[in-house]
Design a protein around this motif. Structure first.
Motif, short mmCIF file in Angstrom:
data_model
loop_
_atom_site.label_atom_id
_atom_site.label_comp_id
_atom_site.label_asym_id
_atom_site.label_seq_id
_atom_site.Cartn_x
_atom_site.Cartn_y
_atom_site.Cartn_z
N GLY A 121 0.82 -1.21 0.00
CA GLY A 121 0.00 0.00 0.00
C GLY A 121 0.85 1.26 0.00
O GLY A 121 0.53 2.24 -0.69
N ALA A 122 1.94 1.24 0.77
CA ALA A 122 2.84 2.40 0.82
C ALA A 122 3.46 2.66 -0.55
O ALA A 122 3.57 3.80 -1.00
CB ALA A 122 3.93 2.18 1.86
N CYS A 123 3.85 1.59 -1.24
CA CYS A 123 4.41 1.75 -2.59
C CYS A 123 3.35 2.26 -3.55
O CYS A 123 3.66 3.02 -4.47
CB CYS A 123 4.99 0.42 -3.08
N GLY A 124 2.09 1.85 -3.34
CA GLY A 124 1.01 2.35 -4.17
C GLY A 124 0.86 3.86 -4.05
O GLY A 124 0.52 4.55 -5.02
N GLU A 125 1.11 4.38 -2.85
CA GLU A 125 1.09 5.83 -2.66
C GLU A 125 2.36 6.48 -3.20
O GLU A 125 2.31 7.49 -3.91
CB GLU A 125 0.96 6.18 -1.17
N GLU A 126 3.50 5.91 -2.84
CA GLU A 126 4.77 6.58 -3.12
C GLU A 126 5.14 6.62 -4.59
O GLU A 126 5.91 7.48 -5.01
CB GLU A 126 5.89 5.94 -2.30
N ILE A 127 4.62 5.71 -5.40
CA ILE A 127 4.88 5.81 -6.83
C ILE A 127 4.25 7.10 -7.38
O ILE A 127 4.71 7.67 -8.38
CB ILE A 127 4.34 4.58 -7.60
N GLY A 128 3.22 7.58 -6.68
CA GLY A 128 2.60 8.84 -7.07
C GLY A 128 3.27 10.05 -6.46
O GLY A 128 3.65 10.98 -7.16
N TRP A 129 3.45 10.01 -5.14
CA TRP A 129 3.97 11.20 -4.45
C TRP A 129 5.46 11.42 -4.69
O TRP A 129 5.88 12.49 -5.13
CB TRP A 129 3.69 11.11 -2.95
N ARG A 130 6.27 10.44 -4.38
CA ARG A 130 7.71 10.64 -4.44
C ARG A 130 8.34 10.24 -5.78
O ARG A 130 9.40 10.74 -6.14
CB ARG A 130 8.40 9.87 -3.31
N CYS A 131 7.71 9.34 -6.53
CA CYS A 131 8.32 8.89 -7.79
C CYS A 131 7.77 9.62 -9.01
O CYS A 131 8.38 9.58 -10.07
CB CYS A 131 8.13 7.38 -7.96
N PHE A 132 6.61 10.27 -8.88
CA PHE A 132 6.06 11.03 -10.01
C PHE A 132 5.93 12.52 -9.69
O PHE A 132 6.55 13.35 -10.35
CB PHE A 132 4.70 10.47 -10.43
N LEU A 133 5.11 12.87 -8.68
CA LEU A 133 4.85 14.28 -8.43
C LEU A 133 6.11 15.02 -7.97
O LEU A 133 6.35 16.15 -8.40
CB LEU A 133 3.73 14.43 -7.39
N GLN A 134 6.90 14.39 -7.10
CA GLN A 134 8.13 15.04 -6.63
C GLN A 134 9.07 15.38 -7.79
O GLN A 134 9.48 16.54 -7.93
CB GLN A 134 8.84 14.15 -5.61
#
Length: 253
Positions: A121-134
């Motif tokens: 679940g954390a990776c599901g979030e972080e692919i968006g927040w830290r790996c794309f939006l950041q």
């Protein structure tokens, strides 16, 4: 990347991430998947990335897979959740006169299952927040400004938290911005896209598991959330100090 394209990607990602999270949260009770194991809302950001990739596949791939040269932030980043939980749970235990410790064996589901699901679940979030939006915002702003902006959006994305008491919501928003600063500074120019995802997901999952085992903020009590936010802020301050006193001199040399 033109300003129009940059803005369009950010807007498409944000809209889909918010809407998908709401829909996933609404259908979770019907799936029978326990929220203690994983919250389906966490996959909203991943769907946001997928939506952007359908329209701009090449640009999205570049953001997700870009490689950096730094290799020194892995263990400090994954050690930070332990510091945050210690700085949160310790004062909370002193304040209440009791340790709020949950025995993993008392959970309704095997702890190993919970831990693996939390990481997913954390990776599901972080692919968006830290790996794309950041990295998307990073093309326009510095690492600290970008991290604060992503953290603010990340906090507001947790819409339900904003319905809690003002101090509780403020503590949560402080935590998301501070954790985003830690993640943004640690991952800026670090490794491959896969490494950044695993590091960000690992950090996120460790924080979630620590809160599950040593805090009771899910009850809606304000003190643990405020203490958590302050602990995250202290951790972020340490990372800002580290980057300014360690990384810059080493790079300059």
């Amino acid at each position: 990347m033109t300003t129009h394209t940059w803005t369009a990607r950010a807007v498409v990602y944000g809209v889909v991430a918010f809407v998908a999270a709401g829909l996933l949260g609404a259908v979770q009770p019907e799936t029978g998947i326990p929220a203690e194991v994983v919250q389906l809302t966490q996959f909203g950001p991943a769907l946001g990335v997928a939506a952007v990739a359908l329209r701009w596949p090449a640009g999205t791939r570049r953001l997700l897979t870009a490689s950096g040269t730094r290799q020194d932030s892995g263990w400090p980043l994954l050690a930070t959740p332990f510091l945050v939980i210690a700085l949160s749970a310790g004062p909370y235990a002193l304040l209440t006169g009791t340790a709020h410790v949950t025995d993993p064996r008392s959970l309704q589901h095997p702890f190993v299952l919970v831990a693996v699901a939390q990481l997913a679940g954390a990776c599901g979030e972080e692919i968006g927040w830290r790996c794309f939006l950041q990295p998307l915002l990073r093309t326009r702003c510095g690492p600290l400004t970008t991290s604060v902006a992503v953290g603010a959006v990340w906090g507001l994305w947790h819409v339900r938290v904003l319905a809690e008491a003002p101090a509780y919501a403020a503590g949560f928003l402080l935590a998301t911005v501070a954790m985003s600063v830690v993640l943004g500074l640690a991952l800026d120019g670090t490794g491959t896209g896969r490494q950044r995802l695993l590091l960000a997901g690992g950090f996120h999952a460790l924080v979630n598991l620590g809160m599950l085992l040593f805090m009771d903020e899910e009850t809606g009590r304000t003190p643990p959330m405020v203490l958590f936010g302050l602990a995250c802020a202290l951790a972020a301050a340490l990372w800002v100090w580290r980057e300014r006193t360690v990384t810059i001199p080493r790079t300059a040399s």
